[in-house]
Scaffold this motif. Structure first.
Motif, PDB file in Angstrom:
ATOM      1  N   ASP A  62     -24.550 -27.352  17.501  1.00 59.11           N
ATOM      2  CA  ASP A  62     -23.177 -26.831  17.473  1.00 59.11           C
ATOM      3  C   ASP A  62     -22.205 -27.843  16.875  1.00 59.11           C
ATOM      4  O   ASP A  62     -21.230 -27.472  16.236  1.00 59.11           O
ATOM      5  CB  ASP A  62     -22.734 -26.472  18.892  1.00 59.11           C
ATOM      6  CG  ASP A  62     -23.610 -25.402  19.515  1.00 59.11           C
ATOM      7  OD1 ASP A  62     -23.433 -24.229  19.157  1.00 59.11           O
ATOM      8  OD2 ASP A  62     -24.478 -25.748  20.341  1.00 59.11           O
ATOM      9  N   TRP A  63     -22.466 -29.134  17.144  1.00 58.73           N
ATOM     10  CA  TRP A  63     -21.578 -30.199  16.684  1.00 58.73           C
ATOM     11  C   TRP A  63     -22.397 -31.380  16.180  1.00 58.73           C
ATOM     12  O   TRP A  63     -23.494 -31.635  16.663  1.00 58.73           O
ATOM     13  CB  TRP A  63     -20.698 -30.712  17.826  1.00 58.73           C
ATOM     14  CG  TRP A  63     -19.504 -29.862  18.139  1.00 58.73           C
ATOM     15  CD1 TRP A  63     -19.467 -28.768  18.957  1.00 58.73           C
ATOM     16  CD2 TRP A  63     -18.169 -30.045  17.657  1.00 58.73           C
ATOM     17  NE1 TRP A  63     -18.194 -28.255  19.008  1.00 58.73           N
ATOM     18  CE2 TRP A  63     -17.371 -29.022  18.220  1.00 58.73           C
ATOM     19  CE3 TRP A  63     -17.575 -30.962  16.789  1.00 58.73           C
ATOM     20  CZ2 TRP A  63     -16.012 -28.912  17.959  1.00 58.73           C
ATOM     21  CZ3 TRP A  63     -16.207 -30.852  16.533  1.00 58.73           C
ATOM     22  CH2 TRP A  63     -15.445 -29.833  17.111  1.00 58.73           C
ATOM     23  N   ALA A  87     -20.980 -29.406   6.824  1.00 64.43           N
ATOM     24  CA  ALA A  87     -20.138 -28.270   6.428  1.00 64.43           C
ATOM     25  C   ALA A  87     -20.959 -27.227   5.681  1.00 64.43           C
ATOM     26  O   ALA A  87     -20.784 -26.012   5.886  1.00 64.43           O
ATOM     27  CB  ALA A  87     -18.978 -28.759   5.566  1.00 64.43           C
ATOM     28  N   LYS A  96     -22.627 -25.186   8.024  1.00 65.23           N
ATOM     29  CA  LYS A  96     -21.691 -24.516   8.940  1.00 65.23           C
ATOM     30  C   LYS A  96     -21.789 -25.083  10.369  1.00 65.23           C
ATOM     31  O   LYS A  96     -21.768 -24.341  11.351  1.00 65.23           O
ATOM     32  CB  LYS A  96     -21.911 -22.996   8.937  1.00 65.23           C
ATOM     33  CG  LYS A  96     -21.608 -22.363   7.584  1.00 65.23           C
ATOM     34  CD  LYS A  96     -21.783 -20.861   7.612  1.00 65.23           C
ATOM     35  CE  LYS A  96     -21.250 -20.209   6.354  1.00 65.23           C
ATOM     36  NZ  LYS A  96     -21.693 -20.829   5.088  1.00 65.23           N
ATOM     37  N   ILE A  97     -21.885 -26.412  10.451  1.00 68.08           N
ATOM     38  CA  ILE A  97     -21.918 -27.120  11.734  1.00 68.08           C
ATOM     39  C   ILE A  97     -20.587 -27.855  11.895  1.00 68.08           C
ATOM     40  O   ILE A  97     -20.140 -28.551  10.983  1.00 68.08           O
ATOM     41  CB  ILE A  97     -23.083 -28.133  11.785  1.00 68.08           C
ATOM     42  CG1 ILE A  97     -24.423 -27.415  11.612  1.00 68.08           C
ATOM     43  CG2 ILE A  97     -23.063 -28.926  13.091  1.00 68.08           C
ATOM     44  CD1 ILE A  97     -25.595 -28.373  11.386  1.00 68.08           C
ATOM     45  N   SER A  98     -19.942 -27.712  13.053  1.00 71.43           N
ATOM     46  CA  SER A  98     -18.676 -28.397  13.315  1.00 71.43           C
ATOM     47  C   SER A  98     -18.903 -29.906  13.386  1.00 71.43           C
ATOM     48  O   SER A  98     -19.951 -30.369  13.847  1.00 71.43           O
ATOM     49  CB  SER A  98     -18.072 -27.904  14.633  1.00 71.43           C
ATOM     50  OG  SER A  98     -17.789 -26.527  14.576  1.00 71.43           O
ATOM     51  N   THR A  99     -17.901 -30.679  12.946  1.00 70.77           N
ATOM     52  CA  THR A  99     -18.066 -32.130  12.880  1.00 70.77           C
ATOM     53  C   THR A  99     -16.879 -32.861  13.492  1.00 70.77           C
ATOM     54  O   THR A  99     -15.730 -32.403  13.424  1.00 70.77           O
ATOM     55  CB  THR A  99     -18.211 -32.593  11.424  1.00 70.77           C
ATOM     56  OG1 THR A  99     -17.087 -32.133  10.662  1.00 70.77           O
ATOM     57  CG2 THR A  99     -19.497 -32.102  10.803  1.00 70.77           C
ATOM     58  N   ALA A 100     -17.188 -34.033  14.048  1.00 70.12           N
ATOM     59  CA  ALA A 100     -16.148 -34.921  14.548  1.00 70.12           C
ATOM     60  C   ALA A 100     -16.500 -36.347  14.158  1.00 70.12           C
ATOM     61  O   ALA A 100     -17.651 -36.772  14.308  1.00 70.12           O
ATOM     62  CB  ALA A 100     -16.006 -34.816  16.065  1.00 70.12           C
ATOM     63  N   LYS A 134      -5.059 -33.484  10.810  1.00 70.49           N
ATOM     64  CA  LYS A 134      -6.101 -32.752  11.526  1.00 70.49           C
ATOM     65  C   LYS A 134      -6.058 -33.204  12.975  1.00 70.49           C
ATOM     66  O   LYS A 134      -5.402 -34.207  13.304  1.00 70.49           O
ATOM     67  CB  LYS A 134      -7.475 -32.971  10.898  1.00 70.49           C
ATOM     68  CG  LYS A 134      -7.979 -34.389  10.875  1.00 70.49           C
ATOM     69  CD  LYS A 134      -9.344 -34.474  10.176  1.00 70.49           C
ATOM     70  CE  LYS A 134      -9.311 -33.975   8.769  1.00 70.49           C
ATOM     71  NZ  LYS A 134     -10.604 -34.000   8.074  1.00 70.49           N
ATOM     72  N   CYS A 180     -14.485 -34.570   8.040  1.00 71.11           N
ATOM     73  CA  CYS A 180     -14.741 -34.064   9.398  1.00 71.11           C
ATOM     74  C   CYS A 180     -13.694 -33.033   9.793  1.00 71.11           C
ATOM     75  O   CYS A 180     -12.640 -32.916   9.172  1.00 71.11           O
ATOM     76  CB  CYS A 180     -14.756 -35.222  10.407  1.00 71.11           C
ATOM     77  SG  CYS A 180     -13.130 -35.943  10.716  1.00 71.11           S
ATOM     78  N   ASP A 181     -13.993 -32.302  10.856  1.00 65.92           N
ATOM     79  CA  ASP A 181     -13.050 -31.296  11.371  1.00 65.92           C
ATOM     80  C   ASP A 181     -12.066 -31.899  12.365  1.00 65.92           C
ATOM     81  O   ASP A 181     -10.905 -31.487  12.425  1.00 65.92           O
ATOM     82  CB  ASP A 181     -13.819 -30.163  12.073  1.00 65.92           C
ATOM     83  CG  ASP A 181     -14.762 -29.439  11.140  1.00 65.92           C
ATOM     84  OD1 ASP A 181     -14.331 -29.119  10.007  1.00 65.92           O
ATOM     85  OD2 ASP A 181     -15.924 -29.194  11.521  1.00 65.92           O
ATOM     86  N   VAL A 182     -12.546 -32.856  13.153  1.00 67.40           N
ATOM     87  CA  VAL A 182     -11.770 -33.444  14.248  1.00 67.40           C
ATOM     88  C   VAL A 182     -12.019 -34.947  14.264  1.00 67.40           C
ATOM     89  O   VAL A 182     -13.126 -35.394  13.932  1.00 67.40           O
ATOM     90  CB  VAL A 182     -12.206 -32.840  15.614  1.00 67.40           C
ATOM     91  CG1 VAL A 182     -11.471 -33.508  16.777  1.00 67.40           C
ATOM     92  CG2 VAL A 182     -11.969 -31.336  15.642  1.00 67.40           C
TER      93      VAL A 182
END
Length: 464
Positions: A120-121, A136, A139-143, A246, A221-223
């Motif tokens: 998931d992350w 990305a 389609k995996i969320s990243t931090a 972000k 990254c997303d976060v």
């Protein structure tokens, strides 16, 4: 910090999170602490690193071992990287750039792992600038989980300027003043000697610079999750949100935890026997972490300073960084004999968490690595700081500003210091009346730095 709301249905969903820290124990250990916090909520962690590093990690509590999967990814062969060198602790500082090349060589195995496991992350460090786009695409969320505090990230600057090298800082002297994007009163700057000691700020020989790695990682990254809290750095956290455009989430200070497996080795038993004989709060613990090896001149001054302070001490001294390090350092002639009974010099591995938690320890002389600073304050140990590299100096000046630590005076240009300044600083912070402010402040701040319940509430919220 205010308490969190009742968990939502989204929070009740169990997730699979991949973690990929840089190959330094000052990075891997905070990642492991965050992994423990997240696993306590029932989420599954895949912790990726090289085989030797996985084998050297602290033991996990039995209740978390089913949830934290330690995944070994062999490093590719790289010219000029010594065999069996898998972490910065194994290498002279000048050759760490080759370890980064080996780390970059893990792109394909990590891509295959993500394709097969579909987490998931993905939480990753500053170094794998290439991982955000890979995740990305899948389609995996990243931090980006930064073990560096917000003050350091603000100093490093906006990602666009890091990527194109156009942030207005072109020569070393430019890094000795507060960046122009900092609009509040601040000590966010470095003396010249810290800037000049930093390798990797600019690329060389085709190597990717650390500044580019930071910029591309943040952009990709997303976060952004930061090892800090809003009580400690409110202005810097707010500024990061503006610079990064972000979400920027403080995940707490992540104080170290130790799992007691009941298998104490003989070395620790001998150390503890000696510590038990010392008066409560009388001892100075001396350690400069896995990233720093002071040079011979610095070691000589530190040793004479300890001797002149007349304080009892336990010194963990690294004489070399891995087998490839040919620059061995030595203690002054007769030092150990003259301080026999009052001090111990340990040249092998020592359990820092156990030593700092021992009641004989009253203070610490250290490089101001953030993990060590957090550990010291959680055990109410007064701090005397001797930073060597850029992030350590930024930590040190933040702690000094808040009266949590005292910096040993030194030459601003070349970083030199004297044995007298070491001795005077130690006695000030450990025993002098005027140093009481530092001893009292760490006691006052222990609740912020060592409150596990507080970390438990806020650590995992990055995922929701």
């Amino acid at each position: 910090m205010e308490s969190m709301a009742t968990p939502s249905a989204a929070e009740d969903r169990k997730l699979h999170i991949v973690m990929f820290p840089w190959l330094a124990f000052g990075h891997m250990i905070p990642y492991l602490e965050l992994a423990k916090l997240i696993a306590h909520r029932g989420h599954k962690i895949s912790f990726l690193s090289s085989p030797a590093n996985i084998d050297r990690l602290p033991k996990l509590p039995p209740n978390l071992t089913p949830l934290i999967n330690l995944v070994k990814l062999p490093l590719p062969h790289i010219d000029n990287l010594p065999e069996n060198a898998e972490a910065t602790i194994d290498l002279p500082y000048k050759t760490v750039k080759y370890l980064k090349l080996a780390y970059d060589g893990l792109q394909q195995p990590i891509t295959h792992f993500l394709q097969a496991s579909r987490p998931d992350w993905v939480l990753f460090d500053f170094a794998p600038y290439w991982l955000g786009p890979i995740a990305a695409e899948l389609k995996i969320s990243t931090a980006f989980f930064s073990i560096f505090i917000a003050t350091v990230l603000v100093y490093v600057g906006p990602p666009a300027g890091l990527i194109d090298g156009q942030d207005g800082r072109s020569k070393p002297e430019d890094f000795t003043v507060t960046p122009n994007w900092v609009r509040f009163n601040s000590t966010i700057a470095c003396p010249l000697y810290e800037v000049l000691r930093m390798d990797g700020v600019t690329g060389d020989d085709g190597h990717v610079s650390d500044m580019y790695r930071f910029g591309a990682t943040i952009e990709g990254c997303d976060v952004v999750a930061v090892r800090t809290c809003s009580e400690l750095e409110p202005e810097c956290l707010q500024l990061l949100k503006e610079l990064y455009r972000k979400p920027v989430i403080p995940v707490g200070l992540l104080p170290s935890t130790a799992y007691d497996a009941g298998d104490e080795d003989n070395d620790w038993r001998q150390m503890k026997e000696w510590l038990d004989k010392q008066a409560k709060g009388s001892l100075v613990y001396v350690a400069f972490g896995s990233e720093v090896k002071p040079n011979q001149t610095e070691i000589t001054e530190i040793a004479h300073g300890l001797e002149q302070s007349e304080l009892p001490f336990f010194w963990v001294l690294r004489k070399r960084r891995g087998l490839a390090d040919t620059e061995l350092i030595e203690l002054p002639e007769g030092f150990e004999e003259r301080t026999k009974g009052r001090g111990v010099v340990c040249t092998s591995w020592a359990p820092q968490f156990k030593i700092l938690s021992h009641e004989s320890v009253g203070g610490i002389l250290t490089h101001s690595g953030w993990s060590t600073a957090v550990e010291a304050i959680q055990f109410e140990r007064a701090l005397v700081l001797l930073p060597f590299l850029m992030d350590q100096g930024l930590h040190a000046r933040l702690l000094e500003e808040k009266k949590l630590a005292y910096l040993i005076p030194r030459n601003e240009r070349d970083g030199s210091f004297t044995r007298e300044s070491v001795a005077d600083s130690l006695r000030l912070v450990m025993v002098a009346e005027e140093g009481k402010i530092y001893r009292n402040k760490v006691k006052e701040m222990r609740g912020l730095f060592g409150d596990r319940d507080r970390q438990d509430r806020f650590g995992p919220k990055i995922l929701y």
